[in-house]
Design an enzyme around this catalytic site. Structure first.
Site, PDB file in Angstrom:
ATOM      1  N   TYR A 156       0.114  17.492 -37.432  1.00 57.22           N
ATOM      2  CA  TYR A 156       1.546  17.650 -37.666  1.00 57.22           C
ATOM      3  C   TYR A 156       2.281  16.667 -36.760  1.00 57.22           C
ATOM      4  O   TYR A 156       1.924  16.504 -35.587  1.00 57.22           O
ATOM      5  CB  TYR A 156       2.003  19.072 -37.337  1.00 57.22           C
ATOM      6  CG  TYR A 156       1.595  20.112 -38.347  1.00 57.22           C
ATOM      7  CD1 TYR A 156       2.068  20.058 -39.659  1.00 57.22           C
ATOM      8  CD2 TYR A 156       0.756  21.164 -38.003  1.00 57.22           C
ATOM      9  CE1 TYR A 156       1.696  21.016 -40.600  1.00 57.22           C
ATOM     10  CE2 TYR A 156       0.385  22.127 -38.927  1.00 57.22           C
ATOM     11  CZ  TYR A 156       0.856  22.050 -40.225  1.00 57.22           C
ATOM     12  OH  TYR A 156       0.490  22.994 -41.146  1.00 57.22           O
TER      13      TYR A 156
ATOM     14  N   HIS B 189       6.211  15.945 -37.453  1.00 58.77           N
ATOM     15  CA  HIS B 189       7.620  16.381 -37.434  1.00 58.77           C
ATOM     16  C   HIS B 189       8.510  15.352 -36.748  1.00 58.77           C
ATOM     17  O   HIS B 189       9.296  15.668 -35.850  1.00 58.77           O
ATOM     18  CB  HIS B 189       7.736  17.745 -36.748  1.00 58.77           C
ATOM     19  CG  HIS B 189       6.996  18.844 -37.434  1.00 58.77           C
ATOM     20  ND1 HIS B 189       7.313  19.285 -38.704  1.00 58.77           N
ATOM     21  CD2 HIS B 189       5.928  19.597 -37.038  1.00 58.77           C
ATOM     22  CE1 HIS B 189       6.486  20.258 -39.057  1.00 58.77           C
ATOM     23  NE2 HIS B 189       5.637  20.461 -38.076  1.00 58.77           N
TER      24      HIS B 189
ATOM     25  N   LYS C  44      -0.960  20.038 -33.353  1.00 56.18           N
ATOM     26  CA  LYS C  44       0.435  19.751 -33.032  1.00 56.18           C
ATOM     27  C   LYS C  44       0.641  18.291 -32.651  1.00 56.18           C
ATOM     28  O   LYS C  44      -0.285  17.600 -32.237  1.00 56.18           O
ATOM     29  CB  LYS C  44       0.923  20.649 -31.898  1.00 56.18           C
ATOM     30  CG  LYS C  44       1.071  22.105 -32.300  1.00 56.18           C
ATOM     31  CD  LYS C  44       2.035  22.296 -33.470  1.00 56.18           C
ATOM     32  CE  LYS C  44       3.467  21.987 -33.108  1.00 56.18           C
ATOM     33  NZ  LYS C  44       4.371  22.100 -34.304  1.00 56.18           N
TER      34      LYS C  44
ATOM     35  N   ASP D 142      11.336  23.054 -35.874  1.00 54.78           N
ATOM     36  CA  ASP D 142      10.507  21.863 -35.632  1.00 54.78           C
ATOM     37  C   ASP D 142      10.963  20.665 -36.464  1.00 54.78           C
ATOM     38  O   ASP D 142      10.486  19.550 -36.260  1.00 54.78           O
ATOM     39  CB  ASP D 142       9.012  22.147 -35.855  1.00 54.78           C
ATOM     40  CG  ASP D 142       8.692  22.749 -37.197  1.00 54.78           C
ATOM     41  OD1 ASP D 142       9.587  22.763 -38.067  1.00 54.78           O
ATOM     42  OD2 ASP D 142       7.553  23.199 -37.397  1.00 54.78           O
TER      43      ASP D 142
ATOM     44  N   ARG E 135      -4.269  27.168 -31.046  1.00 55.37           N
ATOM     45  CA  ARG E 135      -4.969  26.716 -32.249  1.00 55.37           C
ATOM     46  C   ARG E 135      -5.867  25.521 -31.923  1.00 55.37           C
ATOM     47  O   ARG E 135      -5.713  24.861 -30.898  1.00 55.37           O
ATOM     48  CB  ARG E 135      -3.967  26.321 -33.327  1.00 55.37           C
ATOM     49  CG  ARG E 135      -3.273  27.475 -33.996  1.00 55.37           C
ATOM     50  CD  ARG E 135      -2.193  27.014 -34.960  1.00 55.37           C
ATOM     51  NE  ARG E 135      -1.031  26.472 -34.263  1.00 55.37           N
ATOM     52  CZ  ARG E 135       0.056  25.986 -34.876  1.00 55.37           C
ATOM     53  NH1 ARG E 135       0.113  25.963 -36.194  1.00 55.37           N
ATOM     54  NH2 ARG E 135       1.077  25.538 -34.174  1.00 55.37           N
TER      55      ARG E 135
END
Length: 368
Positions: A92, A94, A73, A268, A15
């Protein structure tokens, strides 16, 4: 503002944060966009399209030198060296499942704005939803594949055939992931049971599916009962920003069918299965007590064209706001403010603080 778009480097992660069209939108507003060479190739976005959109193609160091880094990510260890005071990182994160990254962000003073905790007044998570839709649909698809005998599964066809019963799919959680997983499983002809703690959500799902799936209140006895029957279990539990609770314990595995499959989409955020660990697309599964565990932490990366378009559609308006106004964009938009996880060396996501026993303040306190 100078915006950097580095190439994603997690295993088989194809991505990219922004398409050429998104870059054009940023450039048109007067921003400079630095795209790492090859960043979009895996999503079908060649370098020449970025150049035509007004981007400058640069190396990784230059992309990370920007005022704002726009990613997909969370940074991995080899990227920690780029974290620094004054950097706006929009991606992201997480953090509740990643203490080393949390520590690195705090030590560096990076302003970390996490897609997954941006939250609208109605509770919706607009930047998590598109990837949850992809991951939910993929969970059923991957589960069906790994039920095949050559893949280590029991050899059960998800939809069965006339005269032979279909597989039993159990979905834990009725949020975006769960409802999309159930939709795919029903479409493939499986028997589907969905468990959730929210009775109102179960009523809604029962209405939406018109009785084609079984809805069960999520309690430990009910989970224990249904995982015994399952050919495929899909973990779809989410507590925004927080570590996922372990709903399937190690002792439950011994009661499950040999060759059954668990796909834990919550991996995740630490996973809702006690025995789950993060895996990669090149080595997606492992077996514990005869049960196949699938724990790929970036599932949507396997369908990057779809995922990049779906994610970029939602993140771009927020990226434009941050580029236009810097941290003031968070003061102007309550939903975006809730995305603030780290700021000036402070942890600003109480759910992450609870996961690690660390002191945390709220985004509102940080932005005062």
């Amino acid at each position: 503002m100078i915006i950097g778009i580095p190439k994603e480097i997690k295993t088989l992660e194809n991505r990219v944060a922004a398409t050429p069209g998104a870059v054009e939108s940023l450039v048109r507003r007067g921003h400079t966009v630095l795209v790492e060479t090859g960043a979009g190739v895996g999503s079908g976005c060649p370098d020449e399209d970025y150049v035509a959109a007004g981007a400058q193609m640069v190396d990784v160091d230059k992309a990370w030198s920007a005022d704002m880094v726009y990613k997909v990510k969370e940074p991995i260890a080899k990227e920690y060296k780029y974290l620094r005071e004054g950097l706006l990182l929009f991606t992201y994160l997480h953090l509740a499942a990643d203490k080393p990254l949390t520590d690195a962000l705090l030590a560096s003073g990076t302003t970390g704005i996490a897609y997954e905790t941006v939250q609208l007044p109605n509770g919706a998570l607009p930047l998590l939803t598109p990837m949850s839709e992809v991951a939910g649909r993929m969970a059923t698809q991957e589960g069906a594949k790994f039920l095949e005998k050559p893949m280590g599964g029991s050899g059960v066809l998800l939809g069965g055939v006339p005269g032979v019963p279909p597989a039993q799919v159990v979905v834990l959680g009725g949020g975006v992931v769960g409802i999309n997983a159930a939709k795919m499983a029903v479409g493939l002809g499986a028997n589907v049971t969905l468990l959730d703690v929210n009775h109102g959500r179960l009523q809604y799902i029962d209405d939406v599916f018109g009785g084609r799936i079984t809805t069960i209140t999520s309690t430990e006895p009910n989970i224990r009962e249904w995982v015994k029957k399952a050919d495929l279990v899909i973990g779809a539990v989410l507590i925004p920003g927080a570590k996922a609770p372990h709903l399937i314990t190690r002792d439950m595995l011994k009661t499950m069918k040999e060759g059954s499959v668990i796909v834990d989409v919550a991996v995740d955020q630490g996973g809702c299965v006690e025995t789950i660990k993060a895996t990669t697309h090149d080595q997606p599964t492992y077996v514990v007590d005869g049960v196949v565990h699938y724990g790929v932490a970036n599932m949507p990366g396997a369908v990057p064209r779809t995922s990049t378009l779906a994610l970029g559609n939602q993140t771009l308006p927020y990226a434009i706001a941050i580029a236009n106004h810097g941290v003031d964009a968070l003061r102007k938009d309550r939903a975006l403010a809730l995305g603030l996880n780290t700021y000036k060396g402070k942890l600003t996501c109480p759910a992450v603080g609870a996961a690690f026993g660390m002191a945390a303040i709220t985004p509102d306190e940080a932005l005062l």
